[in-house]
Design a protein around this motif. Structure first.
Motif, PDB file in Angstrom:
ATOM      1  N   VAL A   1       6.361 -26.164 -10.028  1.00  0.00           N
ATOM      2  CA  VAL A   1       5.315 -25.139 -10.179  1.00  0.00           C
ATOM      3  C   VAL A   1       4.962 -25.009 -11.663  1.00  0.00           C
ATOM      4  O   VAL A   1       3.784 -24.986 -12.043  1.00  0.00           O
ATOM      5  N   ASN A   2       5.985 -24.975 -12.506  1.00  0.00           N
ATOM      6  CA  ASN A   2       5.743 -24.833 -13.945  1.00  0.00           C
ATOM      7  C   ASN A   2       5.037 -26.050 -14.543  1.00  0.00           C
ATOM      8  O   ASN A   2       4.272 -25.913 -15.505  1.00  0.00           O
ATOM      9  N   GLU A   3       5.274 -27.218 -13.958  1.00  0.00           N
ATOM     10  CA  GLU A   3       4.519 -28.407 -14.381  1.00  0.00           C
ATOM     11  C   GLU A   3       3.024 -28.196 -14.162  1.00  0.00           C
ATOM     12  O   GLU A   3       2.202 -28.548 -15.008  1.00  0.00           O
ATOM     13  N   ALA A   4       2.687 -27.609 -13.014  1.00  0.00           N
ATOM     14  CA  ALA A   4       1.268 -27.341 -12.721  1.00  0.00           C
ATOM     15  C   ALA A   4       0.691 -26.338 -13.726  1.00  0.00           C
ATOM     16  O   ALA A   4      -0.456 -26.470 -14.159  1.00  0.00           O
ATOM     17  N   VAL A   5       1.497 -25.347 -14.110  1.00  0.00           N
ATOM     18  CA  VAL A   5       1.027 -24.363 -15.100  1.00  0.00           C
ATOM     19  C   VAL A   5       0.809 -25.059 -16.453  1.00  0.00           C
ATOM     20  O   VAL A   5      -0.187 -24.813 -17.138  1.00  0.00           O
ATOM     21  N   LYS A   6       1.714 -25.954 -16.815  1.00  0.00           N
ATOM     22  CA  LYS A   6       1.543 -26.734 -18.058  1.00  0.00           C
ATOM     23  C   LYS A   6       0.259 -27.550 -18.013  1.00  0.00           C
ATOM     24  O   LYS A   6      -0.373 -27.808 -19.043  1.00  0.00           O
ATOM     25  N   GLU A   7      -0.138 -27.954 -16.806  1.00  0.00           N
ATOM     26  CA  GLU A   7      -1.376 -28.723 -16.636  1.00  0.00           C
ATOM     27  C   GLU A   7      -2.603 -27.821 -16.542  1.00  0.00           C
ATOM     28  O   GLU A   7      -3.686 -28.270 -16.180  1.00  0.00           O
ATOM     29  N   GLY A   8      -2.426 -26.541 -16.807  1.00  0.00           N
ATOM     30  CA  GLY A   8      -3.584 -25.659 -16.905  1.00  0.00           C
ATOM     31  C   GLY A   8      -3.834 -24.732 -15.732  1.00  0.00           C
ATOM     32  O   GLY A   8      -4.809 -23.976 -15.726  1.00  0.00           O
ATOM     33  N   ILE A   9      -2.970 -24.782 -14.713  1.00  0.00           N
ATOM     34  CA  ILE A   9      -3.117 -23.849 -13.577  1.00  0.00           C
ATOM     35  C   ILE A   9      -2.769 -22.430 -14.050  1.00  0.00           C
ATOM     36  O   ILE A   9      -1.733 -22.215 -14.684  1.00  0.00           O
ATOM     37  N   THR A  10      -3.645 -21.465 -13.754  1.00  0.00           N
ATOM     38  CA  THR A  10      -3.410 -20.092 -14.211  1.00  0.00           C
ATOM     39  C   THR A  10      -3.212 -19.118 -13.049  1.00  0.00           C
ATOM     40  O   THR A  10      -3.115 -17.909 -13.247  1.00  0.00           O
ATOM     41  N   LEU A  11      -3.180 -19.646 -11.830  1.00  0.00           N
ATOM     42  CA  LEU A  11      -3.076 -18.791 -10.653  1.00  0.00           C
ATOM     43  C   LEU A  11      -2.156 -19.435  -9.628  1.00  0.00           C
ATOM     44  O   LEU A  11      -2.374 -20.579  -9.213  1.00  0.00           O
ATOM     45  N   LEU A  12      -1.118 -18.677  -9.215  1.00  0.00           N
ATOM     46  CA  LEU A  12      -0.168 -19.163  -8.211  1.00  0.00           C
ATOM     47  C   LEU A  12      -0.296 -18.329  -6.945  1.00  0.00           C
ATOM     48  O   LEU A  12      -0.518 -17.117  -7.010  1.00  0.00           O
ATOM     49  N   GLY A  13      -0.140 -18.967  -5.792  1.00  0.00           N
ATOM     50  CA  GLY A  13      -0.216 -18.283  -4.504  1.00  0.00           C
ATOM     51  C   GLY A  13       1.120 -18.301  -3.806  1.00  0.00           C
ATOM     52  O   GLY A  13       1.713 -19.363  -3.610  1.00  0.00           O
ATOM     53  N   GLU A  14       1.595 -17.114  -3.426  1.00  0.00           N
ATOM     54  CA  GLU A  14       2.904 -16.955  -2.788  1.00  0.00           C
ATOM     55  C   GLU A  14       2.754 -16.534  -1.334  1.00  0.00           C
ATOM     56  O   GLU A  14       1.995 -15.618  -1.020  1.00  0.00           O
ATOM     57  N   ASN A  15       3.529 -17.190  -0.453  1.00  0.00           N
ATOM     58  CA  ASN A  15       3.471 -16.887   0.977  1.00  0.00           C
ATOM     59  C   ASN A  15       4.607 -16.015   1.481  1.00  0.00           C
ATOM     60  O   ASN A  15       4.424 -15.236   2.406  1.00  0.00           O
ATOM     61  N   ARG A  16       5.790 -16.264   0.934  1.00  0.00           N
ATOM     62  CA  ARG A  16       6.975 -15.633   1.519  1.00  0.00           C
ATOM     63  C   ARG A  16       7.655 -14.786   0.456  1.00  0.00           C
ATOM     64  O   ARG A  16       7.991 -15.282  -0.619  1.00  0.00           O
ATOM     65  N   VAL A  17       7.885 -13.529   0.782  1.00  0.00           N
ATOM     66  CA  VAL A  17       8.449 -12.597  -0.191  1.00  0.00           C
ATOM     67  C   VAL A  17       9.821 -13.086  -0.667  1.00  0.00           C
ATOM     68  O   VAL A  17      10.091 -13.122  -1.865  1.00  0.00           O
ATOM     69  N   GLN A  18      10.678 -13.467   0.276  1.00  0.00           N
ATOM     70  CA  GLN A  18      12.035 -13.878  -0.091  1.00  0.00           C
ATOM     71  C   GLN A  18      12.022 -15.071  -1.054  1.00  0.00           C
ATOM     72  O   GLN A  18      12.684 -15.060  -2.096  1.00  0.00           O
ATOM     73  N   GLU A  19      11.255 -16.072  -0.708  1.00  0.00           N
ATOM     74  CA  GLU A  19      11.176 -17.270  -1.562  1.00  0.00           C
ATOM     75  C   GLU A  19      10.597 -16.917  -2.934  1.00  0.00           C
ATOM     76  O   GLU A  19      11.083 -17.397  -3.976  1.00  0.00           O
ATOM     77  N   TYR A  20       9.604 -16.066  -2.944  1.00  0.00           N
ATOM     78  CA  TYR A  20       9.002 -15.632  -4.208  1.00  0.00           C
ATOM     79  C   TYR A  20      10.026 -14.938  -5.107  1.00  0.00           C
ATOM     80  O   TYR A  20      10.125 -15.220  -6.303  1.00  0.00           O
ATOM     81  N   LEU A  21      10.812 -14.037  -4.510  1.00  0.00           N
ATOM     82  CA  LEU A  21      11.801 -13.293  -5.306  1.00  0.00           C
ATOM     83  C   LEU A  21      12.853 -14.230  -5.900  1.00  0.00           C
ATOM     84  O   LEU A  21      13.349 -14.001  -7.005  1.00  0.00           O
ATOM     85  N   GLU A  22      13.159 -15.302  -5.176  1.00  0.00           N
ATOM     86  CA  GLU A  22      14.138 -16.259  -5.703  1.00  0.00           C
ATOM     87  C   GLU A  22      13.591 -17.066  -6.870  1.00  0.00           C
ATOM     88  O   GLU A  22      14.339 -17.529  -7.719  1.00  0.00           O
TER      89      GLU A  22
ATOM     90  N   ILE B   1       0.060 -14.185 -10.469  1.00  0.00           N
ATOM     91  CA  ILE B   1       0.535 -14.427  -9.105  1.00  0.00           C
ATOM     92  C   ILE B   1      -0.290 -13.617  -8.116  1.00  0.00           C
ATOM     93  O   ILE B   1      -0.500 -12.418  -8.293  1.00  0.00           O
ATOM     94  N   ASN B   2      -0.742 -14.288  -7.073  1.00  0.00           N
ATOM     95  CA  ASN B   2      -1.354 -13.591  -5.944  1.00  0.00           C
ATOM     96  C   ASN B   2      -0.475 -13.773  -4.716  1.00  0.00           C
ATOM     97  O   ASN B   2       0.130 -14.832  -4.545  1.00  0.00           O
ATOM     98  N   PHE B   3      -0.424 -12.758  -3.861  1.00  0.00           N
ATOM     99  CA  PHE B   3       0.287 -12.902  -2.595  1.00  0.00           C
ATOM    100  C   PHE B   3      -0.722 -13.271  -1.516  1.00  0.00           C
ATOM    101  O   PHE B   3      -1.738 -12.591  -1.352  1.00  0.00           O
ATOM    102  N   ILE B   4      -0.446 -14.361  -0.770  1.00  0.00           N
ATOM    103  CA  ILE B   4      -1.436 -14.856   0.201  1.00  0.00           C
ATOM    104  C   ILE B   4      -0.895 -14.924   1.615  1.00  0.00           C
ATOM    105  O   ILE B   4      -1.632 -15.233   2.545  1.00  0.00           O
ATOM    106  N   GLY B   5       0.401 -14.682   1.805  1.00  0.00           N
ATOM    107  CA  GLY B   5       0.999 -14.831   3.132  1.00  0.00           C
ATOM    108  C   GLY B   5       0.975 -13.546   3.936  1.00  0.00           C
ATOM    109  O   GLY B   5       0.610 -12.481   3.438  1.00  0.00           O
TER     110      GLY B   5
END
Ligand SMILES: *Cc1c(COP(=O)(O)O)cnc(C)c1O
Length: 223
Positions: A44-65, A76-80
């Motif tokens: 995910v951080n590789e994508a941010v290094k490549e200029g991505i400024t928006l991440l989409g999260e589906n699962r609360v548990q996975e996101y918290l980890e 971060i946006n929540f999409i799930g």
């Protein structure tokens, strides 16, 4: 298979720009969201290094980890699908929730946003194909939900989100654009249409999307 993130983003950006040049106004904004489900934070951080400024999260548990390890340069946006009892875990750290499909969920976000001393941007998720398997409010019920949510002081309705029926993206996106225009006439503050994923993001752009949500197209297929 893992993808070369730099290469896949090059292709996606090219296709987005091409669709934009063909169908949209030059001043329109189309953001590319990287959808992170099942993807290790390092990638995910590789994508941010490549200029991505928006991440989409589906699962609360996975996101918290993963959240503490994320590059802080992306929002971060929540999409799930979101359960009311999980809102408290994300209310401080996400900037928009794309998956609001009931008055109950909206009012609980409103209540917890007030408690957190903030306003939360939301999108109304539309079940545009009327599928039993999908969440989202029906197109017919969207206007009533919009009026209800517009009254809530600590949420701001920024627009609409959808996941179209398989194989029917174009028809679904065309309907979404019409619904968006209808509802925007009632709430001129609406400025965001979230539609288009790895298989159909160029069509999303064609029909007015402002956020394309791309997972496998950036990172490779999920295990
Ligand atoms: C997984 C997911 C995406 C991305 O799907 P891909 O086909 O991998 O691009 C987009 N939006 C939502 C809501 C998702 O759950």
């Amino acid at each position: 298979m893992d993808k070369d993130i730099s290469e896949s983003l090059k292709i996606i950006r090219y296709n987005v720009e091409e669709a934009k040049a063909k169908y949209r106004k030059p001043e329109d904004i189309v953001r590319i969201m990287a959808v992170t489900k099942t993807v290790p934070y390092g990638r995910v951080n590789e994508a941010v290094k490549e200029g991505i400024t928006l991440l989409g999260e589906n699962r609360v548990q996975e996101y918290l980890e993963k959240k503490d390890f994320y590059d802080k340069n992306a929002e971060i946006n929540f999409i799930g699908h979101l359960q009311s009892n999980k809102i408290k875990y994300i209310i401080d750290s996400v900037t928009m929730i794309h998956s609001v499909d009931s008055e109950k969920l909206a009012s609980e976000i409103d209540r917890l946003a007030a408690k957190a001393g903030r306003q939360m941007d939301i999108l109304l998720e539309i079940n545009i194909g009327g599928e039993d398997s999908k969440s989202g409010v029906s197109p017919e019920a969207a206007e009533e939900l919009l009026y209800k949510t517009m009254e809530m002081k600590n949420i701001k309705v920024r627009g609409l989100m959808t996941i179209p029926p398989i194989g029917e993206s174009e028809k679904a996106f065309d309907r979404m654009r019409m619904l968006f225009d209808d509802l925007k006439a009632k709430d001129p503050d609406m400025d965001t249409l979230s539609m288009g994923m790895s298989a159909d993001y160029a069509l999303g752009v064609k029909y007015g999307s402002n956020i394309v949500r791309i997972g496998s197209g950036i990172f490779g297929s999920r295990k």
